[in-house]
Scaffold this motif. Structure first.
Motif, PDB file in Angstrom:
ATOM      1  N   ILE A  87      27.288 -38.969 -49.813  1.00  0.00           N
ATOM      2  CA  ILE A  87      28.409 -39.097 -50.735  1.00  0.00           C
ATOM      3  C   ILE A  87      28.374 -40.439 -51.452  1.00  0.00           C
ATOM      4  O   ILE A  87      28.665 -40.518 -52.656  1.00  0.00           O
ATOM      5  CB  ILE A  87      29.735 -38.916 -49.974  1.00  0.00           C
ATOM      6  CG1 ILE A  87      29.914 -37.431 -49.638  1.00  0.00           C
ATOM      7  CG2 ILE A  87      30.900 -39.420 -50.793  1.00  0.00           C
ATOM      8  CD1 ILE A  87      31.219 -37.113 -48.971  1.00  0.00           C
ATOM      9  N   LEU A  88      28.013 -41.471 -50.751  1.00  0.00           N
ATOM     10  CA  LEU A  88      27.935 -42.785 -51.381  1.00  0.00           C
ATOM     11  C   LEU A  88      26.963 -42.753 -52.546  1.00  0.00           C
ATOM     12  O   LEU A  88      27.235 -43.285 -53.623  1.00  0.00           O
ATOM     13  CB  LEU A  88      27.493 -43.838 -50.361  1.00  0.00           C
ATOM     14  CG  LEU A  88      28.607 -44.333 -49.448  1.00  0.00           C
ATOM     15  CD1 LEU A  88      28.066 -45.393 -48.500  1.00  0.00           C
ATOM     16  CD2 LEU A  88      29.752 -44.886 -50.277  1.00  0.00           C
TER      17      LEU A  88
ATOM     18  N   PHE B  96      21.899 -49.100 -61.028  1.00  0.00           N
ATOM     19  CA  PHE B  96      22.114 -47.843 -60.302  1.00  0.00           C
ATOM     20  C   PHE B  96      20.899 -47.477 -59.461  1.00  0.00           C
ATOM     21  O   PHE B  96      21.016 -47.120 -58.287  1.00  0.00           O
ATOM     22  CB  PHE B  96      22.429 -46.721 -61.282  1.00  0.00           C
ATOM     23  CG  PHE B  96      22.266 -45.353 -60.695  1.00  0.00           C
ATOM     24  CD1 PHE B  96      23.146 -44.892 -59.741  1.00  0.00           C
ATOM     25  CD2 PHE B  96      21.221 -44.548 -61.096  1.00  0.00           C
ATOM     26  CE1 PHE B  96      22.986 -43.635 -59.192  1.00  0.00           C
ATOM     27  CE2 PHE B  96      21.056 -43.296 -60.551  1.00  0.00           C
ATOM     28  CZ  PHE B  96      21.938 -42.837 -59.593  1.00  0.00           C
ATOM     29  N   VAL B  97      19.755 -47.601 -60.074  1.00  0.00           N
ATOM     30  CA  VAL B  97      18.532 -47.266 -59.351  1.00  0.00           C
ATOM     31  C   VAL B  97      18.366 -48.171 -58.137  1.00  0.00           C
ATOM     32  O   VAL B  97      18.008 -47.718 -57.044  1.00  0.00           O
ATOM     33  CB  VAL B  97      17.310 -47.376 -60.279  1.00  0.00           C
ATOM     34  CG1 VAL B  97      16.033 -47.389 -59.465  1.00  0.00           C
ATOM     35  CG2 VAL B  97      17.310 -46.223 -61.258  1.00  0.00           C
ATOM     36  N   ALA B  98      18.654 -49.447 -58.315  1.00  0.00           N
ATOM     37  CA  ALA B  98      18.529 -50.367 -57.185  1.00  0.00           C
ATOM     38  C   ALA B  98      19.486 -49.972 -56.072  1.00  0.00           C
ATOM     39  O   ALA B  98      19.120 -49.947 -54.896  1.00  0.00           O
ATOM     40  CB  ALA B  98      18.811 -51.793 -57.660  1.00  0.00           C
ATOM     41  N   THR B  99      20.690 -49.633 -56.458  1.00  0.00           N
ATOM     42  CA  THR B  99      21.695 -49.256 -55.463  1.00  0.00           C
ATOM     43  C   THR B  99      21.268 -48.027 -54.681  1.00  0.00           C
ATOM     44  O   THR B  99      21.262 -48.006 -53.457  1.00  0.00           O
ATOM     45  CB  THR B  99      23.033 -48.956 -56.154  1.00  0.00           C
ATOM     46  OG1 THR B  99      23.504 -50.148 -56.776  1.00  0.00           O
ATOM     47  CG2 THR B  99      24.055 -48.476 -55.138  1.00  0.00           C
ATOM     48  N   VAL B 100      20.892 -47.015 -55.413  1.00  0.00           N
ATOM     49  CA  VAL B 100      20.600 -45.758 -54.754  1.00  0.00           C
ATOM     50  C   VAL B 100      19.251 -45.826 -54.038  1.00  0.00           C
ATOM     51  O   VAL B 100      19.024 -45.126 -53.066  1.00  0.00           O
ATOM     52  CB  VAL B 100      20.662 -44.614 -55.787  1.00  0.00           C
ATOM     53  CG1 VAL B 100      19.410 -44.574 -56.603  1.00  0.00           C
ATOM     54  CG2 VAL B 100      20.980 -43.312 -55.118  1.00  0.00           C
ATOM     55  N   ARG B 101      18.418 -46.718 -54.495  1.00  0.00           N
ATOM     56  CA  ARG B 101      17.162 -46.902 -53.774  1.00  0.00           C
ATOM     57  C   ARG B 101      17.404 -47.609 -52.458  1.00  0.00           C
ATOM     58  O   ARG B 101      16.660 -47.430 -51.505  1.00  0.00           O
ATOM     59  CB  ARG B 101      16.175 -47.703 -54.619  1.00  0.00           C
ATOM     60  CG  ARG B 101      15.212 -46.813 -55.360  1.00  0.00           C
ATOM     61  CD  ARG B 101      14.143 -47.633 -56.048  1.00  0.00           C
ATOM     62  NE  ARG B 101      13.147 -46.762 -56.648  1.00  0.00           N
ATOM     63  CZ  ARG B 101      12.375 -47.121 -57.654  1.00  0.00           C
ATOM     64  NH1 ARG B 101      12.510 -48.323 -58.174  1.00  0.00           N
ATOM     65  NH2 ARG B 101      11.486 -46.294 -58.139  1.00  0.00           N
ATOM     66  N   ALA B 102      18.410 -48.439 -52.442  1.00  0.00           N
ATOM     67  CA  ALA B 102      18.768 -49.078 -51.178  1.00  0.00           C
ATOM     68  C   ALA B 102      19.150 -48.021 -50.160  1.00  0.00           C
ATOM     69  O   ALA B 102      19.031 -48.218 -48.965  1.00  0.00           O
ATOM     70  CB  ALA B 102      19.917 -50.055 -51.399  1.00  0.00           C
ATOM     71  N   ALA B 109      14.821 -37.286 -56.035  1.00  0.00           N
ATOM     72  CA  ALA B 109      16.184 -37.103 -55.534  1.00  0.00           C
ATOM     73  C   ALA B 109      17.175 -37.861 -56.418  1.00  0.00           C
ATOM     74  O   ALA B 109      18.281 -37.388 -56.682  1.00  0.00           O
ATOM     75  CB  ALA B 109      16.279 -37.580 -54.087  1.00  0.00           C
ATOM     76  N   ILE B 110      16.762 -39.022 -56.890  1.00  0.00           N
ATOM     77  CA  ILE B 110      17.643 -39.827 -57.742  1.00  0.00           C
ATOM     78  C   ILE B 110      17.902 -39.104 -59.058  1.00  0.00           C
ATOM     79  O   ILE B 110      19.039 -39.012 -59.526  1.00  0.00           O
ATOM     80  CB  ILE B 110      17.022 -41.219 -57.983  1.00  0.00           C
ATOM     81  CG1 ILE B 110      17.020 -42.009 -56.679  1.00  0.00           C
ATOM     82  CG2 ILE B 110      17.788 -41.964 -59.063  1.00  0.00           C
ATOM     83  CD1 ILE B 110      16.247 -43.308 -56.752  1.00  0.00           C
ATOM     84  N   VAL B 111      16.850 -38.581 -59.643  1.00  0.00           N
ATOM     85  CA  VAL B 111      17.011 -37.857 -60.904  1.00  0.00           C
ATOM     86  C   VAL B 111      17.907 -36.644 -60.697  1.00  0.00           C
ATOM     87  O   VAL B 111      18.805 -36.355 -61.509  1.00  0.00           O
ATOM     88  CB  VAL B 111      15.636 -37.435 -61.465  1.00  0.00           C
ATOM     89  CG1 VAL B 111      15.820 -36.527 -62.664  1.00  0.00           C
ATOM     90  CG2 VAL B 111      14.833 -38.667 -61.845  1.00  0.00           C
ATOM     91  N   ASP B 112      17.706 -35.955 -59.596  1.00  0.00           N
ATOM     92  CA  ASP B 112      18.555 -34.808 -59.294  1.00  0.00           C
ATOM     93  C   ASP B 112      20.013 -35.219 -59.155  1.00  0.00           C
ATOM     94  O   ASP B 112      20.923 -34.536 -59.623  1.00  0.00           O
ATOM     95  CB  ASP B 112      18.098 -34.138 -57.993  1.00  0.00           C
ATOM     96  CG  ASP B 112      16.799 -33.387 -58.183  1.00  0.00           C
ATOM     97  OD1 ASP B 112      16.420 -33.169 -59.351  1.00  0.00           O
ATOM     98  OD2 ASP B 112      16.159 -33.022 -57.186  1.00  0.00           O
TER      99      ASP B 112
END
Lengths: 139, 139
Positions: A87-88, B96-102, B109-112
DNA sequence: ATCAATGCATCAACTGATTGATACAATGAT
DNA sequence: ATCATTGTATCAATCAGTTGATGCATTGAT
């Protein structure tokens, strides 16, 4: 049926990362649910043809993010917080989309933007608050 | 008066990347404007105490993204296409990419994730050329 | 108490990315 | 035409990250 996990050694993405993300995908798609047990490190390693340490790293990172919990003899199971982590990520995505939509970008452009950002090698902070400056102009 | 750019060799982020992002920040903050000339590769390299090739790489990547244009003898200047909004959007994407990559998500998965977020709030033209993943997206 | 199953820790070898040094190519000024 | 200035290309050295192998530590079952 066992978990569908595959590793492509020529993919550029490190094997431990492939394993990690595929497990996340399985949890996200509810093919793995809270309490489900994952294969043992050795079993999965043998199955995939990689070293045990590689699978161990994937499991370790999953535990750090709260997707699984591991106990010595009991093995590795999907944690209760697994959904929260997912969710995050979704919230971050929503916030980002809202931001760039304010810039009136089309959906395609937004996806391209993300793809571009993904290509950049920076895994860590891209942040830098500059100091004051004047224009360089020149001769 | 020169551009305020600093490099921290202990930062974990590669120096060429630090240079690149700081210049983006300067353009975004309008401390650098379209047509402004950047320091020469050698001058900046000497100033920062890094090799010319390091600065050259930063400039090259900036040019690929359209932030600057370079010509052999004229030097490197901020490109016309380097609009602030565009730059801001890029930085939002990077953040955003940095955050979600963390959160250790894979690129796909990120693109999805972004596609999913695009579908939610504003049902604008949500048309993407067929990709590979469907991702039912529970919860 | 013992044993076996499971995850964990360590470390040398390997691989890819990044840098620094050097030489080259283009180009505007003279 | 020449030259100085600027970016570009190349490549060996270095550095960080990843893997594979091996052994250790923990723990539930017996």
């Amino acid at each position: 049926m066992t978990l569908q996990i595959e590793v492509d050694l020529t993919a550029g993405v490190p094997p431990y990362e492939q394993i990690r993300s595929q497990i996340v995908a399985h949890v996200s798609a509810e093919r793995l649910r809270v309490g489900d047990r994952l294969p043992t490190i050795r079993a999965l390693a043998a199955d995939l043809g990689v070293a045990a340490g590689t699978v161990a790293r994937a499991y370790r990172e999953l535990e750090q993010v709260g997707v699984v919990t591991t106990r010595r003899r009991s093995g590795t199971v999907v944690a209760a917080g697994a959904v929260a982590a997912d969710i995050l990520a979704r919230q971050a995505a929503s916030a980002f989309v809202a931001t760039v939509r304010a810039a009136r970008l089309t959906d395609d452009a937004i996806v391209d933007l993300v793809r571009g950002a993904l290509l950049e090698p920076t895994p860590a902070g891209d942040r830098q608050e500059g100091s004051e400056v004047a224009h360089p102009d020149a001769r």
